[in-house]
Design a protein around this motif. Structure first.
Motif, PDB file in Angstrom:
ATOM      1  N   VAL A 149      52.850  31.546  33.843  1.00  0.00           N
ATOM      2  CA  VAL A 149      52.023  30.373  34.110  1.00  0.00           C
ATOM      3  C   VAL A 149      52.657  29.424  35.123  1.00  0.00           C
ATOM      4  O   VAL A 149      52.102  29.177  36.198  1.00  0.00           O
ATOM      5  N   ALA A 176      52.062  28.911  39.494  1.00  0.00           N
ATOM      6  CA  ALA A 176      51.502  27.633  39.943  1.00  0.00           C
ATOM      7  C   ALA A 176      52.437  26.961  40.940  1.00  0.00           C
ATOM      8  O   ALA A 176      51.997  26.376  41.941  1.00  0.00           O
ATOM      9  N   ILE A 182      52.135  28.568  44.422  1.00  0.00           N
ATOM     10  CA  ILE A 182      50.918  28.157  45.133  1.00  0.00           C
ATOM     11  C   ILE A 182      51.117  26.790  45.779  1.00  0.00           C
ATOM     12  O   ILE A 182      50.826  26.586  46.964  1.00  0.00           O
ATOM     13  N   THR A 183      51.639  25.842  45.017  1.00  0.00           N
ATOM     14  CA  THR A 183      51.784  24.476  45.522  1.00  0.00           C
ATOM     15  C   THR A 183      52.879  24.357  46.582  1.00  0.00           C
ATOM     16  O   THR A 183      52.798  23.512  47.470  1.00  0.00           O
ATOM     17  N   GLU A 202      51.543  26.586  49.971  1.00  0.00           N
ATOM     18  CA  GLU A 202      50.270  26.255  50.612  1.00  0.00           C
ATOM     19  C   GLU A 202      50.465  25.464  51.912  1.00  0.00           C
ATOM     20  O   GLU A 202      49.588  25.453  52.771  1.00  0.00           O
ATOM     21  N   GLY A 205      50.548  34.490  42.897  1.00  0.00           N
ATOM     22  CA  GLY A 205      50.716  33.093  43.277  1.00  0.00           C
ATOM     23  C   GLY A 205      51.223  32.960  44.705  1.00  0.00           C
ATOM     24  O   GLY A 205      50.774  32.076  45.460  1.00  0.00           O
ATOM     25  N   VAL A 230      41.335  21.263  41.030  1.00  0.00           N
ATOM     26  CA  VAL A 230      42.126  22.480  40.861  1.00  0.00           C
ATOM     27  C   VAL A 230      43.593  22.217  41.184  1.00  0.00           C
ATOM     28  O   VAL A 230      44.493  22.653  40.464  1.00  0.00           O
ATOM     29  N   HIS A 231      43.834  21.485  42.263  1.00  0.00           N
ATOM     30  CA  HIS A 231      45.204  21.281  42.729  1.00  0.00           C
ATOM     31  C   HIS A 231      46.042  20.433  41.772  1.00  0.00           C
ATOM     32  O   HIS A 231      47.216  20.750  41.514  1.00  0.00           O
ATOM     33  N   LEU A 288      47.276  22.374  38.804  1.00  0.00           N
ATOM     34  CA  LEU A 288      48.297  23.319  39.263  1.00  0.00           C
ATOM     35  C   LEU A 288      49.640  22.618  39.450  1.00  0.00           C
ATOM     36  O   LEU A 288      50.691  23.164  39.110  1.00  0.00           O
ATOM     37  N   GLU A 289      49.627  21.408  39.990  1.00  0.00           N
ATOM     38  CA  GLU A 289      50.873  20.663  40.172  1.00  0.00           C
ATOM     39  C   GLU A 289      51.527  20.338  38.833  1.00  0.00           C
ATOM     40  O   GLU A 289      52.758  20.377  38.705  1.00  0.00           O
ATOM     41  N   LEU A 347      51.228  22.124  36.063  1.00  0.00           N
ATOM     42  CA  LEU A 347      51.799  23.378  35.570  1.00  0.00           C
ATOM     43  C   LEU A 347      53.056  23.748  36.357  1.00  0.00           C
ATOM     44  O   LEU A 347      54.048  24.209  35.785  1.00  0.00           O
ATOM     45  N   ALA A 348      53.025  23.532  37.669  1.00  0.00           N
ATOM     46  CA  ALA A 348      54.172  23.865  38.520  1.00  0.00           C
ATOM     47  C   ALA A 348      55.405  23.058  38.127  1.00  0.00           C
ATOM     48  O   ALA A 348      56.536  23.547  38.211  1.00  0.00           O
TER      49      ALA A 348
END
Length: 306
Positions: A42, A46, A49-50, A53, A169, A187-188, A191-192, A194-195
């Protein structure tokens, strides 16, 4: 060099918190495994991705990538040959050991060191993506084959990277970077959040295992010393030699590949070892020993190259 020491101090504090939580009985070994799996499935995807990107794709494909890749290949190859021909380790154990020898802590140590010591966080991007998109998927695919109770189909083996959360990811992050597409805040922002759990959960899980598992540094001492020598000695020297004599890198790029290659074994390796229940103690000890010894090694590497 203050940033180097601060980066290591931050890691040490979180690991000690994990040790304390285990000592007080707040988290036991099943809880430790749950933390590792949370990071694997998880939080880490995440985070990728962050982080990716906004990556500069051109910088990732620079010549520093060649030097970093050469250092990884040479280091991992030496370990694999010794592990298989001399130590007679099985395939799964060899994969974990090779990751211990060549997989650098490019995330929670590499990014701050690149930003505050080298002056540009983007300098860590080539080795970060090399590990996430090549080394890690390859290692996890081999691990799947090694631990499988029955023979896997060709499709299952080839599609393994596409079913690895960390690789997925990474790919999503690169697609966003290459297309300049921005995720909606709905969405972002989650994700942040979770990151933000990724690095703490890895370090806490490591601290718990450090307290509840076998004593560090007393298991498979010859192999552990081999891994430490490869990780902190061979890998940065090869990166420096290829960068200077083959690629002719300028001072900044040469400093970057050398310092980043001298970083310790990443906590991700311990997470992967826990996920497959192979080489867990070896991974834990390698992370511990290389992290402790890499402080003077990274400092010396930065001083000599400059």
């Amino acid at each position: 060099m203050t940033a180097v020491l601060e980066g290591f101090a931050t890691i040490g504090v979180l690991i000690l918190v994990g040790v304390l939580l285990a000592h007080l009985g707040v988290i036991d070994l099943p809880g430790q495994r749950a933390l590792s799996l949370l990071a694997f499935y998880v939080a880490s995807p995440a985070l990728l991705i962050t982080v990716l990107e906004d990556a500069d794709i051109g910088a990732v494909l620079s010549s520093t990538l060649v030097a970093s890749a050469a250092a990884v290949v040479v280091t991992a190859t030496v370990y694999v040959l010794v592990a298989r021909l001399v130590l007679h380790r099985d395939l799964a154990h060899t994969v974990v050991g090779s990751l211990c020898s060549a997989y650098v802590n490019a995330g929670n140590l590499g990014i701050p060191i690149a930003a505050y010591v080298l002056g540009d966080a983007a300098l860590v991007a080539p080795v970060l993506l090399l590990q996430l998109l090549v080394l890690q998927p390859l290692a996890l695919t081999v691990m799947d084959v090694a631990v499988a109770e029955q023979r896997l189909s060709v499709w299952r083996i080839l599609s393994r990277p596409l079913r690895t959360p960390l690789t997925v990811g990474s790919v999503i992050g690169l697609v966003l970077a290459g297309t300049d597409v921005e995720l909606p805040r709905a969405v972002h922002d989650p994700l942040e959040l979770l990151a933000a759990m990724a690095v703490p959960s890895m370090l806490l899980a490591y601290g718990v295992y450090l307290r509840l598992g076998p004593r560090p540094g007393l298991n498979d001492a010859p192999e552990l010393l081999l891994i430490t020598a490869l990780k902190l000695g061979v890998q940065p020297v090869v990166a420096w030699a290829v960068g200077r004599f083959v690629l002719g890198l300028d001072d900044t790029a040469l400093l970057a590949v050398t310092v980043i290659s001298a970083l310790p074994t990443a906590q991700n390796v311990f997470v992967h070892a826990t996920r497959y229940d192979r080489g867990v103690v070896l991974a834990r000890d390698a992370v511990f020993l290389t992290t402790v010894l890499s402080v003077p090694v990274v400092t010396l590497a930065a001083a000599l190259v400059v």
